[in-house]
Design a protein around this motif. Structure first.
Motif, mmCIF file in Angstrom:
data_model
loop_
_atom_site.group_PDB
_atom_site.id
_atom_site.type_symbol
_atom_site.label_atom_id
_atom_site.label_comp_id
_atom_site.label_asym_id
_atom_site.label_seq_id
_atom_site.Cartn_x
_atom_site.Cartn_y
_atom_site.Cartn_z
ATOM 1 N N ASN A 267 94.728 29.656 23.046
ATOM 2 C CA ASN A 267 95.272 29.820 21.949
ATOM 3 C C ASN A 267 95.982 28.696 21.410
ATOM 4 O O ASN A 267 96.317 28.723 20.302
ATOM 5 N N ASP A 272 92.031 32.206 18.374
ATOM 6 C CA ASP A 272 90.839 32.839 18.687
ATOM 7 C C ASP A 272 90.493 34.025 17.509
ATOM 8 O O ASP A 272 90.662 35.274 17.626
ATOM 9 N N TRP A 380 83.813 31.345 16.677
ATOM 10 C CA TRP A 380 83.416 30.390 18.219
ATOM 11 C C TRP A 380 82.456 29.193 18.076
ATOM 12 O O TRP A 380 82.514 28.358 18.535
#
Length: 516
Positions: A267, A272, A380
């Motif tokens: 992070n 995230d 992602w």
């Protein structure tokens, strides 16, 4: 005079701060785009011409839209892209053809369609050792270093990125030592060194005096409890206590085997969540603007950050930088596999319970689906990945079967380096959602490349449609490509006692104690 000097310093500091704010706020820098995750998701759909996405399945088997767990329905397109056939239809028959032709083709497709491409203008990272501490982890003396990697943001000072990392190496073996980098939360010192009893007494005396000056009423309390010490020592290692039953923690196992380890905070590299995609390293490179469809996603950004951590390790004399591995579980297992595939200086990887987007085949319809990643976890991946969850778009509709690549090829990009695929069992919490069988199929298929490059795979055929998964706790760990499903849950900890000797043997590393 002293008061006037302080006043002038405050005024000068305030003026400098205002000047910096004015510089940042002027037209030289484009303003930051602040999206919610939904707004960013909608923006990418618009760029791609997607009108509607199929919803992802539910992980709750009692829900009407539950994920499929019927193996007979799991392979709508069972034929995988042939890993050893070039785009022009030629069979790859030599290592040279793999390195010069086929591997670049696969890497290009995976970057463009799945994880995103690294931009050309990523700024440099400058590492600083904030604190070096001598500690004990269990019975092992260690040297721990808190590290911060500051990413040069001079081109866009509205975004600051500082990579947080902790290096811990054993002090009772001859170095340099191999190191396993582990994706996880914010790094912390494992067992901070503490002041001696004499120093602790000085601290308490000074602390009491300071508190009484702030609040004179506290004197009566301290007088009533003269032996009370507000600052106390933390519990340290008890060298006379028996060793605990069961396995040591993964980090203690590494240290006992003569390895060091690194914990790195993903992070601190890239958030995230979708709302953070215009911040972090992705946002810094894009100067606060939204991504384009082939831009990198968080998994690739985390892999980039791990590589920058390795840049530092190459400068540290305590570390054997030719023997550095990468590890992660779940989403960080996905990131660890992406790191190993695209960062060739990492020589070994422990890939834990990585599921879809990791070792599991994308075109499989079992548990977590492509639609799961094109919906909530879209950030992602590259924006282009969303195309494969589209039900209505300018290009029609696509599914995972339309992907030009799959995860067996991602695993193959790791060859011939040492790749250990790890899973647990659903009964203990490593849910069916992860599709352990789909990962096994991908590992089997990837083995043909390991063989081509002259190393061992799992030791079975590469027929991913007929090979059966071995029983739980029966691993294939004799080759450079390894597989083991333990009987624990959503963790790779039970496999560390197998991973460490496997990796040490392949790396030709033996723990050598320091002789005093």
């Amino acid at each position: 005079m002293k008061t006037s000097l302080i006043f002038l310093l405050v005024i000068n500091f305030a003026a400098a701060s205002m000047a910096q704010e004015e510089k940042v706020g002027n037209s030289k820098y484009s303003p930051l785009v602040t999206f919610t995750a939904q707004q960013d998701h909608d923006n990418m759909m618009q760029q791609l011409g997607i009108k509607a996405l199929r919803p992802g399945p539910s992980g709750n088997e009692s829900d009407p839209n539950h994920a499929n767990t019927d193996e007979s329905l799991a392979n709508p397109c069972p034929q995988l892209p042939d890993i050893l056939i070039t785009r022009s239809g030629k069979k790859v028959t030599s290592e040279e053809m793999w390195w010069k032709q086929r591997r670049p083709e696969i890497a290009e497709d995976i970057e463009r369609e799945v994880y995103g491409c690294l931009p050309q203008n990523i700024p440099n990272v400058k590492w600083t050792v904030k604190i070096t501490d001598r500690e004990f982890v269990g019975w092992t003396p260690v040297i721990a270093k808190q590290l911060v990697g500051h990413v040069d943001n001079s081109e866009y000072p509205l975004i600051n990125v500082d990579i947080n990392m902790m290096l811990v190496v054993p002090a009772n073996v001859k170095g340099p030592v191999p190191v396993l980098m582990m994706f996880g939360g914010r790094p912390s010192f494992p067992s901070p060194a503490q002041p001696s009893p004499d120093d602790m007494e000085k601290l308490n005396t000074t602390f009491k005096e300071m508190m009484i000056k702030i609040n004179p009423e506290l004197k009566s309390i301290f007088d009533q409890y003269p032996a009370y010490m507000p600052i106390t020592r933390l519990a340290g290692p008890n060298f006379f206590a028996p060793k605990p039953e069961g396995d040591l923690s993964p980090t203690e196992q590494l240290l006992a085997a003569g390895w060091g380890y690194v914990t790195i905070d993903p992070n601190s590299i890239q958030a995230d969540n979708g709302a953070g995609i215009t911040r972090g390293i992705i946002g810094l490179v894009n100067k606060g603007q939204p991504r384009k469809p082939d831009d990198w996603g968080a998994l690739r950004a985390w892999a980039w950050g791990a590589a920058r951590g390795l840049d530092y390790l190459e400068t540290d004399s305590l570390v054997d930088s030719k023997k550095v591995g990468i590890e992660g579980v779940s989403r960080y297992g996905k990131a660890a596999l992406v790191t190993l595939a695209f960062e060739p200086r990492f020589v070994v990887g422990l890939i834990g319970s990585s599921g879809k987007g990791g070792a599991t085949l994308h075109r499989r319809v079992f548990g977590e689906a492509v639609e799961s990643l094109t919906g909530g976890e879209y950030y992602w991946m590259a924006g282009n990945y969303m195309k494969y969850g589209a039900s209505e778009a300018v290009f029609g509709s696509k599914t995972g079967c339309d992907l030009p690549v799959d995860s067996h090829e991602l695993i193959a990009l790791c060859a011939p380096r040492f790749t250990f695929i790890s899973y647990g069992i659903p009964e203990k919490g490593d849910a069916k959602w992860l599709d352990q069988h789909g990962s096994y199929m991908a590992t089997i298929a990837a083995g043909s490349v390991f063989k081509l490059l002259g190393v061992k795979d799992l030791g079975v055929s590469n027929d991913y449609l007929t090979e059966k998964m071995p029983p739980v706790n029966t691993g294939f760990i004799e080759g450079e490509l390894a597989w083991r499903q333990h009987d624990g849950g959503h963790t790779d900890a039970p496999n560390f006692k197998y991973f460490i000797p496997w990796a040490s043997k392949l790396l030709k590393y033996e723990r050598t104690p320091v002789r005093r």
